[in-house]
Design a protein around this motif. Structure first.
Motif, PDB file in Angstrom:
ATOM      1  N   LEU A 111       3.727  10.502   4.758  1.00 32.54           N
ATOM      2  CA  LEU A 111       4.567   9.713   5.679  1.00 32.54           C
ATOM      3  C   LEU A 111       6.025  10.157   5.577  1.00 32.54           C
ATOM      4  O   LEU A 111       6.650   9.970   4.530  1.00 32.54           O
TER       5      LEU A 111
ATOM      6  N   PHE B  48      -0.836   1.417   9.963  1.00 31.11           N
ATOM      7  CA  PHE B  48       0.184   0.387   9.706  1.00 31.11           C
ATOM      8  C   PHE B  48       1.589   0.966   9.515  1.00 31.11           C
ATOM      9  O   PHE B  48       2.567   0.247   9.643  1.00 31.11           O
ATOM     10  N   CYS B  49       1.673   2.251   9.156  1.00 28.75           N
ATOM     11  CA  CYS B  49       2.988   2.866   8.884  1.00 28.75           C
ATOM     12  C   CYS B  49       3.282   3.973   9.906  1.00 28.75           C
ATOM     13  O   CYS B  49       2.353   4.582  10.448  1.00 28.75           O
TER      14      CYS B  49
ATOM     15  N   CYS C 187       0.836  -1.208   0.000  1.00 26.62           N
ATOM     16  CA  CYS C 187       0.000   0.000   0.000  1.00 26.62           C
ATOM     17  C   CYS C 187       0.876   1.265   0.000  1.00 26.62           C
ATOM     18  O   CYS C 187       1.875   1.352   0.716  1.00 26.62           O
ATOM     19  N   ARG C 188       0.453   2.223  -0.798  1.00 28.04           N
ATOM     20  CA  ARG C 188       1.135   3.529  -0.878  1.00 28.04           C
ATOM     21  C   ARG C 188       0.106   4.653  -0.767  1.00 28.04           C
ATOM     22  O   ARG C 188       0.389   5.786  -1.169  1.00 28.04           O
ATOM     23  N   ALA C 189      -1.066   4.337  -0.234  1.00 29.66           N
ATOM     24  CA  ALA C 189      -2.210   5.259  -0.324  1.00 29.66           C
ATOM     25  C   ALA C 189      -1.926   6.643   0.253  1.00 29.66           C
ATOM     26  O   ALA C 189      -2.396   7.633  -0.274  1.00 29.66           O
ATOM     27  N   CYS C 190      -1.189   6.700   1.363  1.00 29.25           N
ATOM     28  CA  CYS C 190      -0.947   8.029   1.948  1.00 29.25           C
ATOM     29  C   CYS C 190       0.554   8.312   2.010  1.00 29.25           C
ATOM     30  O   CYS C 190       1.030   9.009   2.909  1.00 29.25           O
TER      31      CYS C 190
ATOM     32  N   PRO D 173       4.245  -0.766   6.002  1.00 28.85           N
ATOM     33  CA  PRO D 173       3.177  -1.314   6.842  1.00 28.85           C
ATOM     34  C   PRO D 173       3.713  -2.449   7.722  1.00 28.85           C
ATOM     35  O   PRO D 173       4.386  -3.355   7.229  1.00 28.85           O
TER      36      PRO D 173
ATOM     37  N   GLU E  55      -6.417   6.416   6.911  1.00 28.15           N
ATOM     38  CA  GLU E  55      -6.658   5.674   5.659  1.00 28.15           C
ATOM     39  C   GLU E  55      -6.614   4.159   5.872  1.00 28.15           C
ATOM     40  O   GLU E  55      -7.310   3.410   5.180  1.00 28.15           O
ATOM     41  N   CYS E  56      -5.772   3.699   6.811  1.00 24.75           N
ATOM     42  CA  CYS E  56      -5.591   2.245   6.968  1.00 24.75           C
ATOM     43  C   CYS E  56      -6.904   1.561   7.329  1.00 24.75           C
ATOM     44  O   CYS E  56      -7.300   0.589   6.682  1.00 24.75           O
TER      45      CYS E  56
HETATM   46  S1  SF4 Z   1      -0.337   4.241   6.496  1.00 24.44           S
HETATM   47 FE1  SF4 Z   1      -1.914   2.766   5.821  1.00 24.44          FE
HETATM   48  S2  SF4 Z   1      -2.929   3.768   4.082  1.00 24.44           S
HETATM   49 FE2  SF4 Z   1      -0.983   4.862   4.408  1.00 24.44          FE
HETATM   50  S3  SF4 Z   1       0.504   3.825   3.060  1.00 24.44           S
HETATM   51 FE3  SF4 Z   1       0.660   2.839   5.066  1.00 24.44          FE
HETATM   52  S4  SF4 Z   1      -0.738   1.063   4.885  1.00 24.44           S
HETATM   53 FE4  SF4 Z   1      -1.289   2.506   3.225  1.00 24.44          FE
END
Ligand code: SF4
Length: 202
Positions: free
Chosen positions: A28, A94-95, A21-24, A34, A110-111
């Protein structure tokens, strides 16, 4: 003909998708990494907050002073704690979310939005979920939560048998633990007994 996908394969695919996942990513500071563990057979689910920098670096959840204290609270050793077939570890974020003026930022929202509806039903073996900290309690207890974290933890019996709400075992919470001796006297012995019975069950 449609071929049914075994649940284990489905969970493996989902975990691979989450780990990619790279959604946000733009939000970060250290980029996506994650950190979570899950298996369909796990009986205990630990829902924490979000990785700190140490966990981000190692990729191992609760690989820090908070994790050491959490294992003491549960009365489990390192090998049991990290046995994915018994214990699932899924934080609210997760991150590593970065740092603000008063400590680490909140877990990225977002997770839960993107992944929880798909992930949690896959953890069909879970019999007890530990809600570590305010964010997990907000998400899982909703309106059943009390006005404060202390009130929610003090009302732990209200959430049995599915949940046990806990304060975060961060060294920064030493003051809370000192002020609330009932937590060590009442909650932890019951928690240990429940966790050990759960993990020892055939
Ligand atoms: S924090 Fe959550 S939504 Fe954002 S990149 Fe990591 S796994 Fe994806």
């Amino acid at each position: 003909m449609t071929v049914a996908v075994p649940p284990v394969v489905e969970l493996d695919r989902l975990l691979a998708d989450i780990r990619a996942c790279r959604a946000c990513a733009d939000a970060l500071p250290l980029g996506p990494r994650p950190v979570l563990r899950a298996s369909a057979s796990a009986r205990l689910l630990i829902v924490g907050q979000a990785p700190g920098t140490k966990v981000h670096a190692s990729g191992v959840p609760w690989d820090d002073a908070s994790g050491k204290l959490l294992r003491e609270w549960l009365g489990v050793d390192v090998a049991t704690f990290y046995d994915e077939t018994q214990v699932a570890i899924v934080p609210m974020g997760f991150c590593y979310p970065g740092r603000g003026a008063s400590g680490d930022n909140p877990p990225r929202p977002e997770c839960a939005r993107l992944w929880f509806d798909a992930l949690l039903p896959q953890l069909s073996g879970v019999r007890l979920t530990l809600l570590v900290g305010l964010y997990a309690q907000r998400h899982f207890l909703g309106a059943r939560r009390k006005a404060s974290l202390t009130g929610t933890v003090a009302a732990w019996r209200d959430y049995a048998p599915d949940y046990v709400p806990l304060p975060h075992p961060s060294p920064r919470n030493r003051g809370w633990l000192a002020r609330n001796a009932w937590f060590g006297d009442d909650v932890l012995p019951a928690l240990r007994e429940r966790v050990q019975a759960l993990l020892a069950a055939p």
